[in-house]
Scaffold this active site. Sequence first.
Site, PDB file in Angstrom:
ATOM      1  CE  LYS A   1       3.364  39.149  76.243  1.00  0.00           C
ATOM      2  NZ  LYS A   1       3.319  38.771  77.670  1.00  0.00           N
TER       3      LYS A   1
ATOM      4  CE1 TYR B   1      31.657  49.519  59.190  1.00  0.00           C
ATOM      5  CE2 TYR B   1      29.645  48.225  59.353  1.00  0.00           C
ATOM      6  CZ  TYR B   1      30.295  49.390  58.997  1.00  0.00           C
ATOM      7  OH  TYR B   1      29.586  50.422  58.439  1.00  0.00           O
TER       8      TYR B   1
HETATM    9  C1  LIG Z   1       3.031  37.424  77.885  1.00  0.00           C
HETATM   10  C2  LIG Z   1       2.078  36.940  78.882  1.00  0.00           C
HETATM   11  C3  LIG Z   1       1.440  35.690  78.727  1.00  0.00           C
HETATM   12  C4  LIG Z   1       1.780  34.733  77.618  1.00  0.00           C
HETATM   13  O1  LIG Z   1       2.952  34.029  77.931  1.00  0.00           O
HETATM   14  P1  LIG Z   1       3.520  32.889  76.955  1.00  0.00           P
HETATM   15  O2  LIG Z   1       4.622  32.261  77.684  1.00  0.00           O
HETATM   16  O3  LIG Z   1       3.970  33.575  75.716  1.00  0.00           O
HETATM   17  O4  LIG Z   1       2.372  31.970  76.688  1.00  0.00           O
HETATM   18  C5  LIG Z   1       0.483  35.341  79.650  1.00  0.00           C
HETATM   19  N1  LIG Z   1       0.163  36.151  80.681  1.00  0.00           N
HETATM   20  C6  LIG Z   1       0.756  37.351  80.860  1.00  0.00           C
HETATM   21  C7  LIG Z   1       0.369  38.189  82.017  1.00  0.00           C
HETATM   22  C8  LIG Z   1       1.741  37.776  79.982  1.00  0.00           C
HETATM   23  O5  LIG Z   1       2.354  38.949  80.177  1.00  0.00           O
END
Ligand SMILES: *Cc1c(COP(=O)(O)O)cnc(C)c1O
Length: 384
Positions: free
Chosen positions: A41, A271
């Site tokens: 993702k 800045y």
């Molecule tokens: C993002 C996510 C993961 C992965 O988590 P990590 O800590 O990056 O391994 C697993 N399950 C769900 C439902 C997630 O949203």
Amino acid sequence: MHAHPPPRPTFAAIDLASLAFNFRSIRAFVGPGIGFMAVIKADAYGHGAVECGKELARLGADWLSVATLEEAVELRDAGIESPILCLGGFYLGQEHYGMGRNVTPAVFTLESAERIHRAAAELGLRAKVHLKIDTGMGRVGIPHRDLPEIADRLAALSNLDIEGAMTHFAAADAPSENDFTETQSRRFYEALDLLRAKGIEPKLTDLANSPGAVAHPASRAGMVRIGGILYGLGRDVLPTAVDSPAIRPVMSLFTRLAQIKAVPAGTSIGYGRTFVTTRPSLIGTVPIGYHDGFPRALSNRGTAIVAGRPVPVAGRVSMDWVTLDLTEVPAAAIGDKVTLIGRDGDACILAEDVAEAAGTISYEITCGIAARVPRRFLRGDSGD
Ligand SMILES: *Cc1c(COP(=O)(O)O)cnc(C)c1O
């Protein structure tokens, strides 16, 4: 003329050899017979979902998962044929398109289960879905307490094939929360028993994210869902005291010195004039800023590496530029390589270090490296 101008020298190097190393290392650590869902993702946590997805599919990841249907479609359009779980489910109106592209939604409300059932009935098919159960995360998922009340209605949705059931840990990285993590597991297995009693037999069952899979072996179940540690992000993801797989950072972030100026003591930089030189100084300016995802919180706090030496960020990080105090590296020249994440000689900056200085976690750093920063995909070499 080319369609794209030659880029400025700011880029993220993505080492697919390290990604492969991590995948193999984690899979061996988790053990045989357990499915592997690679979580890609958010553009593979900023590493490039299409390239990483292709590599992980080639290496044998059983599933890929994404947050949105748009992310899933990007993978399908790139020719990736692996099973894809859309963790964010299908929103109203996305059902036909999602099923048409062979994307499997997570289902976390009765309403969406019924909606997908109806859409599947219209298309004359059975939609595969993964049921997400909230056992204590409190975010998305059918609350485990509600399941007894709605299980019959779920079981009656004849155009749904509930092939998976999943839950998500709230604090698997925190040893002080181990009891809660075990409570979540227990609630999940109770939910599975209840579903089975109603004739719903998910063949895929998964609980574990990165810290779950590493620190809670009993939570590996039928499949693990691995994100962060695939990209080599570990120090702020895993508890320190547990045995864990070897992993390597996948992303490095480089640019080059655009300008160097010698200034007298008492010169303010940037800045707000938050940095004032206390000695005759060399100030180097590099073409990266907070629009690129180099956090403004690193103003007067961040570090870069020039010629193998750590140098501090001097003054505010602005939208497109960062100024560095190069006084200790007098030989630095315009065009020299600057490492913002990664290794140069004996010096190394991890995404975890950047995150710590910025007051966040490494995921937010790599995810936040903006689309303006091109990704260069490499195998093994540093890319400069
Ligand atoms: C993002 C996510 C993961 C992965 O988590 P990590 O800590 O990056 O391994 C697993 N399950 C769900 C439902 C997630 O949203």
